[in-house]
Design a protein around this motif. Structure first.
Motif, PDB file in Angstrom:
ATOM      1  N   ASP A 178       0.869  -1.176   0.000  1.00  0.00           N
ATOM      2  CA  ASP A 178       0.000   0.000   0.000  1.00  0.00           C
ATOM      3  C   ASP A 178       0.903   1.221   0.000  1.00  0.00           C
ATOM      4  OD1 ASP A 178      -1.698   2.111   0.458  1.00  0.00           O
ATOM      5  OD2 ASP A 178      -2.751   1.179   2.145  1.00  0.00           O
ATOM      6  N   LEU A 179       0.963   1.929  -1.122  1.00  0.00           N
ATOM      7  CA  LEU A 179       1.866   3.071  -1.248  1.00  0.00           C
ATOM      8  C   LEU A 179       1.505   4.229  -0.321  1.00  0.00           C
ATOM      9  CD1 LEU A 179       2.210   3.009  -5.125  1.00  0.00           C
ATOM     10  CD2 LEU A 179       4.114   2.721  -3.506  1.00  0.00           C
ATOM     11  N   GLY A 180       0.287   4.247   0.176  1.00  0.00           N
ATOM     12  CA  GLY A 180      -0.117   5.290   1.110  1.00  0.00           C
ATOM     13  C   GLY A 180       0.260   4.994   2.549  1.00  0.00           C
ATOM     14  N   ASP A 181       0.926   3.872   2.766  1.00  0.00           N
ATOM     15  CA  ASP A 181       1.308   3.428   4.109  1.00  0.00           C
ATOM     16  C   ASP A 181       2.802   3.111   4.095  1.00  0.00           C
ATOM     17  OD1 ASP A 181       1.821   2.072   6.465  1.00  0.00           O
ATOM     18  OD2 ASP A 181       0.091   0.723   6.297  1.00  0.00           O
ATOM     19  N   LEU A 182       3.618   3.976   4.700  1.00  0.00           N
ATOM     20  CA  LEU A 182       5.067   3.789   4.642  1.00  0.00           C
ATOM     21  C   LEU A 182       5.530   2.529   5.370  1.00  0.00           C
ATOM     22  CD1 LEU A 182       6.559   7.385   4.929  1.00  0.00           C
ATOM     23  CD2 LEU A 182       5.992   6.052   2.899  1.00  0.00           C
ATOM     24  N   ASP A 183       4.764   2.052   6.345  1.00  0.00           N
ATOM     25  CA  ASP A 183       5.100   0.780   6.985  1.00  0.00           C
ATOM     26  C   ASP A 183       4.940  -0.367   6.003  1.00  0.00           C
ATOM     27  OD1 ASP A 183       5.686   1.963   9.419  1.00  0.00           O
ATOM     28  OD2 ASP A 183       3.671   1.686  10.231  1.00  0.00           O
ATOM     29  N   SER A 184       3.907  -0.285   5.166  1.00  0.00           N
ATOM     30  CA  SER A 184       3.691  -1.299   4.141  1.00  0.00           C
ATOM     31  C   SER A 184       4.797  -1.251   3.096  1.00  0.00           C
ATOM     32  CB  SER A 184       2.324  -1.081   3.470  1.00  0.00           C
ATOM     33  OG  SER A 184       2.140  -1.976   2.390  1.00  0.00           O
ATOM     34  N   VAL A 185       5.234  -0.039   2.735  1.00  0.00           N
ATOM     35  CA  VAL A 185       6.338   0.104   1.776  1.00  0.00           C
ATOM     36  C   VAL A 185       7.609  -0.540   2.325  1.00  0.00           C
ATOM     37  CG1 VAL A 185       7.837   1.753   0.588  1.00  0.00           C
ATOM     38  CG2 VAL A 185       5.376   2.200   0.749  1.00  0.00           C
ATOM     39  N   ARG A 186       7.893  -0.260   3.594  1.00  0.00           N
ATOM     40  CA  ARG A 186       9.091  -0.826   4.212  1.00  0.00           C
ATOM     41  C   ARG A 186       9.007  -2.347   4.279  1.00  0.00           C
ATOM     42  NH1 ARG A 186       8.783   1.362   8.854  1.00  0.00           N
ATOM     43  NH2 ARG A 186       7.898  -0.426   9.941  1.00  0.00           N
ATOM     44  N   ALA A 187       7.841  -2.869   4.624  1.00  0.00           N
ATOM     45  CA  ALA A 187       7.681  -4.320   4.751  1.00  0.00           C
ATOM     46  C   ALA A 187       7.866  -5.006   3.396  1.00  0.00           C
ATOM     47  CB  ALA A 187       6.309  -4.646   5.337  1.00  0.00           C
ATOM     48  N   PHE A 188       7.290  -4.422   2.354  1.00  0.00           N
ATOM     49  CA  PHE A 188       7.479  -5.009   1.024  1.00  0.00           C
ATOM     50  C   PHE A 188       8.950  -4.992   0.633  1.00  0.00           C
ATOM     51  CE2 PHE A 188       8.315  -4.227  -3.452  1.00  0.00           C
ATOM     52  CZ  PHE A 188       7.839  -5.406  -4.003  1.00  0.00           C
ATOM     53  N   ALA A 189       9.601  -3.843   0.816  1.00  0.00           N
ATOM     54  CA  ALA A 189      11.015  -3.729   0.433  1.00  0.00           C
ATOM     55  C   ALA A 189      11.876  -4.701   1.220  1.00  0.00           C
ATOM     56  CB  ALA A 189      11.491  -2.294   0.640  1.00  0.00           C
ATOM     57  N   ASP A 190      11.587  -4.842   2.497  1.00  0.00           N
ATOM     58  CA  ASP A 190      12.356  -5.781   3.317  1.00  0.00           C
ATOM     59  C   ASP A 190      12.198  -7.208   2.803  1.00  0.00           C
ATOM     60  OD1 ASP A 190      13.253  -3.724   4.909  1.00  0.00           O
ATOM     61  OD2 ASP A 190      11.915  -4.162   6.598  1.00  0.00           O
ATOM     62  N   ARG A 191      10.980  -7.581   2.464  1.00  0.00           N
ATOM     63  CA  ARG A 191      10.747  -8.934   1.939  1.00  0.00           C
ATOM     64  C   ARG A 191      11.488  -9.129   0.627  1.00  0.00           C
ATOM     65  NH1 ARG A 191       5.442  -7.732   3.570  1.00  0.00           N
ATOM     66  NH2 ARG A 191       4.797  -7.310   1.417  1.00  0.00           N
ATOM     67  N   GLY A 236       5.038   7.624  -1.688  1.00  0.00           N
ATOM     68  CA  GLY A 236       5.113   6.172  -1.580  1.00  0.00           C
ATOM     69  C   GLY A 236       6.136   5.587  -2.531  1.00  0.00           C
ATOM     70  N   HIS A 237       6.129   6.082  -3.769  1.00  0.00           N
ATOM     71  CA  HIS A 237       7.124   5.605  -4.738  1.00  0.00           C
ATOM     72  C   HIS A 237       8.523   6.092  -4.385  1.00  0.00           C
ATOM     73  CE1 HIS A 237       3.724   4.817  -7.743  1.00  0.00           C
ATOM     74  NE2 HIS A 237       4.356   3.676  -7.589  1.00  0.00           N
ATOM     75  N   ALA A 293      -3.588  12.737  -0.101  1.00  0.00           N
ATOM     76  CA  ALA A 293      -3.457  11.363  -0.585  1.00  0.00           C
ATOM     77  C   ALA A 293      -2.800  11.238  -1.953  1.00  0.00           C
ATOM     78  CB  ALA A 293      -4.828  10.688  -0.611  1.00  0.00           C
ATOM     79  N   GLN A 294      -3.072  12.157  -2.871  1.00  0.00           N
ATOM     80  CA  GLN A 294      -2.493  12.008  -4.213  1.00  0.00           C
ATOM     81  C   GLN A 294      -0.980  12.229  -4.181  1.00  0.00           C
ATOM     82  OE1 GLN A 294      -5.081  13.266  -7.669  1.00  0.00           O
ATOM     83  NE2 GLN A 294      -6.020  14.525  -6.076  1.00  0.00           N
ATOM     84  N   PHE A 295      -0.526  13.234  -3.449  1.00  0.00           N
ATOM     85  CA  PHE A 295       0.908  13.484  -3.312  1.00  0.00           C
ATOM     86  C   PHE A 295       1.563  12.323  -2.561  1.00  0.00           C
ATOM     87  CE2 PHE A 295       4.550  15.593  -1.128  1.00  0.00           C
ATOM     88  CZ  PHE A 295       5.226  16.052  -2.255  1.00  0.00           C
ATOM     89  N   ALA A 296       0.880  11.840  -1.538  1.00  0.00           N
ATOM     90  CA  ALA A 296       1.441  10.765  -0.715  1.00  0.00           C
ATOM     91  C   ALA A 296       1.539   9.455  -1.489  1.00  0.00           C
ATOM     92  CB  ALA A 296       0.597  10.574   0.540  1.00  0.00           C
ATOM     93  N   THR A 297       0.486   9.096  -2.192  1.00  0.00           N
ATOM     94  CA  THR A 297       0.449   7.808  -2.890  1.00  0.00           C
ATOM     95  C   THR A 297       1.259   7.834  -4.176  1.00  0.00           C
ATOM     96  OG1 THR A 297      -1.758   7.373  -1.975  1.00  0.00           O
ATOM     97  CG2 THR A 297      -1.085   6.095  -3.918  1.00  0.00           C
ATOM     98  N   ASN A 298       1.004   8.844  -5.011  1.00  0.00           N
ATOM     99  CA  ASN A 298       1.643   8.885  -6.324  1.00  0.00           C
ATOM    100  C   ASN A 298       3.126   9.223  -6.235  1.00  0.00           C
ATOM    101  OD1 ASN A 298      -1.020   8.558  -7.008  1.00  0.00           O
ATOM    102  ND2 ASN A 298      -1.238  10.482  -8.108  1.00  0.00           N
TER     103      ASN A 298
END
Length: 316
Positions: free
Chosen positions: A81-94, A133-134, A125-130
């Motif tokens: 979920d690009l709007g959730d930096l914890d989710s971004v970190r978890a994906f990258a870690d995996r 998050g990336h 949300a648009q700045f955060a997600t688009n």
């Protein structure tokens, strides 16, 4: 930054993703395509996999992604979920724990013209997600991007960047929300991100590109009412496309696939592309990229701000 001028690509507005990949063998290459299970992302994933690439699709809705991608060989899905930096970190870690390197990273996922929405610590949300998050995703995946000598990072922007420069005094629209200005700012941020990433990453073999895919009717329009799209002249009352310049999803995916794979772009980077070609700079209604979206000073400033907001910076 490479000059923002056409290079004589053999492709154009009507080219498809399969057209630009014809003759290219992507066997042994790994691509990550955010949102690669819907709209242009789905067509991008399909075309890259058809050309032999292994494709990882990070998805906010993994089950929906699995269903959409069923039957396409060489594709795997993971949660993001690009709007959730914890989710971004978890994906990258995996991903980093898997020891794989990345050859192509396409920042394709986006939201457009949504009602005012806040995510994370209250970010628009648009700045955060688009963008943010990336930004965090690319920086966290940096070890995988440089592991095998470099990669291409493709930031999917839009002609919507013309709607707004970066609002340095009110990034989060605290002083009044306009959904199209917010979309425009996010799409400008996508271009500036590619400019600065290329400047920072080219010595490590990482080259970055931004692009306008073209006008295409996809699920990206989910937040727009039919009456609104009729008013824009996009569709008729029955939902049929009216704009003769609109592309099919296969054509819409072509420019990001071209930017990610074309040998014509070897040694280049930090540029904005459209219709499978490097775009010209434009200050009027002609096609092209606005000067503020490729300004190196603004790109550097946005990188600094984004690193402060996300707490992530591979170059810090």
């Amino acid at each position: 930054m490479t000059g923002q001028h056409k290079i004589g690509s053999a492709f154009g507005h009507d080219s498809t993703a399969d057209d630009v990949l014809r003759g290219l063998d992507l066997s042994g290459k790994l691509a990550v395509v955010t949102g690669g299970y819907s709209g242009l992302g789905l067509e991008t994933t399909r075309a890259l996999a058809k050309a032999g690439a292994q494709v990882v699709v990070p998805a906010r809705r993994p089950q929906v992604a699995e269903e959409a991608l069923a039957g396409i060989d060489g594709v795997s899905v993971d949660a993001l979920d690009l709007g959730d930096l914890d989710s971004v970190r978890a994906f990258a870690d995996r991903f980093l724990a898997s020891g794989r390197s990345i050859d192509i990273l396409i920042d394709n996922a986006a939201i457009m013209a949504c009602p005012e929405t806040r995510v994370g610590p209250g970010w628009e949300a648009q700045f955060a997600t688009n963008h943010l998050g990336h930004f965090a995703l690319v920086n966290r995946l940096w070890p995988a991007l440089v592991a095998d000598g470099g990669a291409r990072v493709v930031s999917v922007s839009s002609t919507g960047h013309r709607r707004s420069d970066i609002r340095w005094d009110d990034l989060e629209f605290r002083l009044g929300y306009d959904k199209w200005e917010a979309y425009g700012q996010a799409k400008t941020a996508n271009v500036l991100f590619a400019v600065q990433l290329d400047a920072l990453g080219k010595d490590s073999g990482v080259r970055a590109f931004a692009l306008h895919p073209g006008g295409i009717l996809t699920p990206l329009q989910r937040h727009l009412a039919r009456d609104e799209m009729v008013g824009y002249g996009w569709i008729d009352e029955d939902g049929n496309p009216l704009n003769p310049g609109f592309k099919t999803p296969e054509q819409g995916a072509a420019t990001q696939v071209w930017a990610a794979t074309s040998p014509q772009l070897d040694g280049l980077g930090g540029v904005f592309c459209e219709d499978c070609e490097i775009a010209e700079v434009s200050t009027d209604d002609n096609p092209g990229v606005r000067p503020y979206a490729i300004d190196p000073a603004s790109a550097d400033r946005l990188w600094t701000v984004s690193a402060e907001l996300t707490g992530v910076n591979a170059f810090g």
